[in-house]
Motif scaffolding. Structure first.
Motif, PDB file in Angstrom:
ATOM      1  N   ASN A   4      56.021  51.500  46.076  1.00  0.00           N
ATOM      2  CA  ASN A   4      56.169  50.930  44.733  1.00  0.00           C
ATOM      3  C   ASN A   4      56.349  49.418  44.829  1.00  0.00           C
ATOM      4  OD1 ASN A   4      56.811  50.169  42.150  1.00  0.00           O
ATOM      5  ND2 ASN A   4      58.177  51.892  41.785  1.00  0.00           N
ATOM      6  N   ARG A   5      55.265  48.695  44.696  1.00  0.00           N
ATOM      7  CA  ARG A   5      55.323  47.229  44.813  1.00  0.00           C
ATOM      8  C   ARG A   5      56.191  46.589  43.748  1.00  0.00           C
ATOM      9  NH1 ARG A   5      49.060  46.008  45.050  1.00  0.00           N
ATOM     10  NH2 ARG A   5      48.767  48.230  44.949  1.00  0.00           N
ATOM     11  N   ALA A   6      56.272  47.184  42.567  1.00  0.00           N
ATOM     12  CA  ALA A   6      57.058  46.604  41.473  1.00  0.00           C
ATOM     13  C   ALA A   6      58.539  46.506  41.842  1.00  0.00           C
ATOM     14  CB  ALA A   6      56.879  47.428  40.205  1.00  0.00           C
ATOM     15  N   ASN A   7      59.028  47.405  42.674  1.00  0.00           N
ATOM     16  CA  ASN A   7      60.439  47.371  43.074  1.00  0.00           C
ATOM     17  C   ASN A   7      60.792  46.157  43.917  1.00  0.00           C
ATOM     18  OD1 ASN A   7      61.105  49.695  41.726  1.00  0.00           O
ATOM     19  ND2 ASN A   7      60.918  51.018  43.508  1.00  0.00           N
ATOM     20  N   LEU A   8      59.813  45.496  44.486  1.00  0.00           N
ATOM     21  CA  LEU A   8      60.083  44.331  45.328  1.00  0.00           C
ATOM     22  C   LEU A   8      60.590  43.127  44.535  1.00  0.00           C
ATOM     23  CD1 LEU A   8      57.094  44.476  47.815  1.00  0.00           C
ATOM     24  CD2 LEU A   8      59.479  45.069  48.230  1.00  0.00           C
ATOM     25  N   TYR A  12      63.857  39.091  44.986  1.00  0.00           N
ATOM     26  CA  TYR A  12      63.629  37.658  44.805  1.00  0.00           C
ATOM     27  C   TYR A  12      64.511  37.100  43.700  1.00  0.00           C
ATOM     28  CZ  TYR A  12      59.523  38.571  47.660  1.00  0.00           C
ATOM     29  OH  TYR A  12      58.698  38.939  48.684  1.00  0.00           O
ATOM     30  N   GLN A  13      64.680  35.774  43.705  1.00  0.00           N
ATOM     31  CA  GLN A  13      65.418  35.034  42.675  1.00  0.00           C
ATOM     32  C   GLN A  13      64.473  33.974  42.095  1.00  0.00           C
ATOM     33  OE1 GLN A  13      69.149  35.396  42.110  1.00  0.00           O
ATOM     34  NE2 GLN A  13      68.451  37.348  42.968  1.00  0.00           N
ATOM     35  N   ASP A  14      64.943  33.239  41.078  1.00  0.00           N
ATOM     36  CA  ASP A  14      64.095  32.204  40.465  1.00  0.00           C
ATOM     37  C   ASP A  14      63.742  31.081  41.431  1.00  0.00           C
ATOM     38  OD1 ASP A  14      63.967  33.562  38.067  1.00  0.00           O
ATOM     39  OD2 ASP A  14      65.624  32.458  37.158  1.00  0.00           O
ATOM     40  N   VAL A  15      64.572  30.857  42.462  1.00  0.00           N
ATOM     41  CA  VAL A  15      64.285  29.800  43.443  1.00  0.00           C
ATOM     42  C   VAL A  15      63.370  30.271  44.570  1.00  0.00           C
ATOM     43  CG1 VAL A  15      66.431  28.556  43.005  1.00  0.00           C
ATOM     44  CG2 VAL A  15      66.348  30.305  44.808  1.00  0.00           C
ATOM     45  N   SER A  16      63.058  31.551  44.611  1.00  0.00           N
ATOM     46  CA  SER A  16      62.225  32.106  45.682  1.00  0.00           C
ATOM     47  C   SER A  16      60.796  31.602  45.581  1.00  0.00           C
ATOM     48  CB  SER A  16      62.217  33.633  45.608  1.00  0.00           C
ATOM     49  OG  SER A  16      63.504  34.168  45.787  1.00  0.00           O
ATOM     50  N   ILE A  25      53.549  30.699  44.838  1.00  0.00           N
ATOM     51  CA  ILE A  25      54.059  31.404  43.668  1.00  0.00           C
ATOM     52  C   ILE A  25      55.574  31.298  43.689  1.00  0.00           C
ATOM     53  CG2 ILE A  25      54.133  33.623  42.476  1.00  0.00           C
ATOM     54  CD1 ILE A  25      51.620  33.914  44.807  1.00  0.00           C
ATOM     55  N   GLN A  26      56.190  30.832  42.593  1.00  0.00           N
ATOM     56  CA  GLN A  26      57.638  30.660  42.552  1.00  0.00           C
ATOM     57  C   GLN A  26      58.263  31.520  41.463  1.00  0.00           C
ATOM     58  OE1 GLN A  26      59.154  26.668  42.375  1.00  0.00           O
ATOM     59  NE2 GLN A  26      61.246  27.365  42.680  1.00  0.00           N
ATOM     60  N   GLY A  27      59.421  32.085  41.789  1.00  0.00           N
ATOM     61  CA  GLY A  27      60.204  32.858  40.831  1.00  0.00           C
ATOM     62  C   GLY A  27      59.968  34.348  40.968  1.00  0.00           C
ATOM     63  N   ALA A  28      61.025  35.117  40.708  1.00  0.00           N
ATOM     64  CA  ALA A  28      60.973  36.568  40.878  1.00  0.00           C
ATOM     65  C   ALA A  28      59.885  37.218  40.033  1.00  0.00           C
ATOM     66  CB  ALA A  28      62.334  37.175  40.552  1.00  0.00           C
ATOM     67  N   ALA A  29      59.777  36.833  38.770  1.00  0.00           N
ATOM     68  CA  ALA A  29      58.792  37.466  37.890  1.00  0.00           C
ATOM     69  C   ALA A  29      57.361  37.173  38.340  1.00  0.00           C
ATOM     70  CB  ALA A  29      58.994  37.001  36.447  1.00  0.00           C
ATOM     71  N   ALA A  30      57.087  35.922  38.698  1.00  0.00           N
ATOM     72  CA  ALA A  30      55.733  35.552  39.135  1.00  0.00           C
ATOM     73  C   ALA A  30      55.384  36.227  40.461  1.00  0.00           C
ATOM     74  CB  ALA A  30      55.622  34.037  39.265  1.00  0.00           C
ATOM     75  N   LYS A  34      52.387  38.954  41.109  1.00  0.00           N
ATOM     76  CA  LYS A  34      51.383  38.773  42.161  1.00  0.00           C
ATOM     77  C   LYS A  34      51.298  40.012  43.047  1.00  0.00           C
ATOM     78  CE  LYS A  34      48.451  36.796  44.893  1.00  0.00           C
ATOM     79  NZ  LYS A  34      47.079  36.533  44.456  1.00  0.00           N
ATOM     80  N   LEU A  35      52.436  40.528  43.466  1.00  0.00           N
ATOM     81  CA  LEU A  35      52.444  41.685  44.358  1.00  0.00           C
ATOM     82  C   LEU A  35      51.848  42.924  43.701  1.00  0.00           C
ATOM     83  CD1 LEU A  35      55.949  41.230  46.017  1.00  0.00           C
ATOM     84  CD2 LEU A  35      53.699  40.690  47.004  1.00  0.00           C
TER      85      LEU A  35
END
Length: 98
Positions: A4-8, A12-16, A25-30, A34-35
Motif C-alpha cells: 500500500n503505497r499510500a501508507n508511506l 514524511y513531514q512538510d520539510v521532507s 518533490i517536497q512535503g508529505a502530501a506531494a 508521487k508514490l
C-alpha cells in the motif's frame, strides 16, 4: 510500499524532500501523491543489505540495497536507496527527511 503505497505518506513531514529520477518533490502530501502515481501495479522488494550511521541532530543515515520486481517481471532489477531519518519533535519516533 509493496502492499500500500499510500501508507508511506505518514513517514514524511512538510520539510521532507524526495528526489526521484531528477524530480524534486517536497512535503508529505506531494511525496505521497508521487508514490501513488508511479506507473506500476505491484512491486516486491528483496532487501539484501541495510547499513546505517548516526547523523547530526539525532538522525540516522540509512543505505539499503536489494532486488526489485515490478508487476509480473521475471527478472528483478537492482535498487539502492539512501535516506535520512530524523527524530520527530515532541514525540518518540522518526520521519523520513530525505
Amino acid at each position: 510500499f509493496d502492499t500500500n503505497r499510500a501508507n508511506l505518506q505518514g513517514l514524511y513531514q512538510d520539510v521532507s524532500m524526495l528526489t526521484f529520477e531528477g524530480e524534486k518533490i517536497q512535503g508529505a502530501a506531494a511525496i505521497g501523491q508521487k508514490l501513488t502515481s508511479l506507473p506500476f501495479q505491484s512491486v516486491q522488494h528483496e532487501v539484501v543489505t541495510v547499513d546505517s550511521q548516526p547523523a547530526s541532530g539525532g538522525g540516522v543515515l540509512v543505505f539499503v540495497c536489494g532486488n526489485l520486481k515490478v508487476d509480473d517481471s521475471a527478472n528483478p532489477m537492482k535498487f539502492s536507496q539512501v535516506f535520512c531519518l530524523m527524530p520527530l519533535q515532541g514525540v518518540q519516533g522518526f520521519f523520513c527527511y530525505n
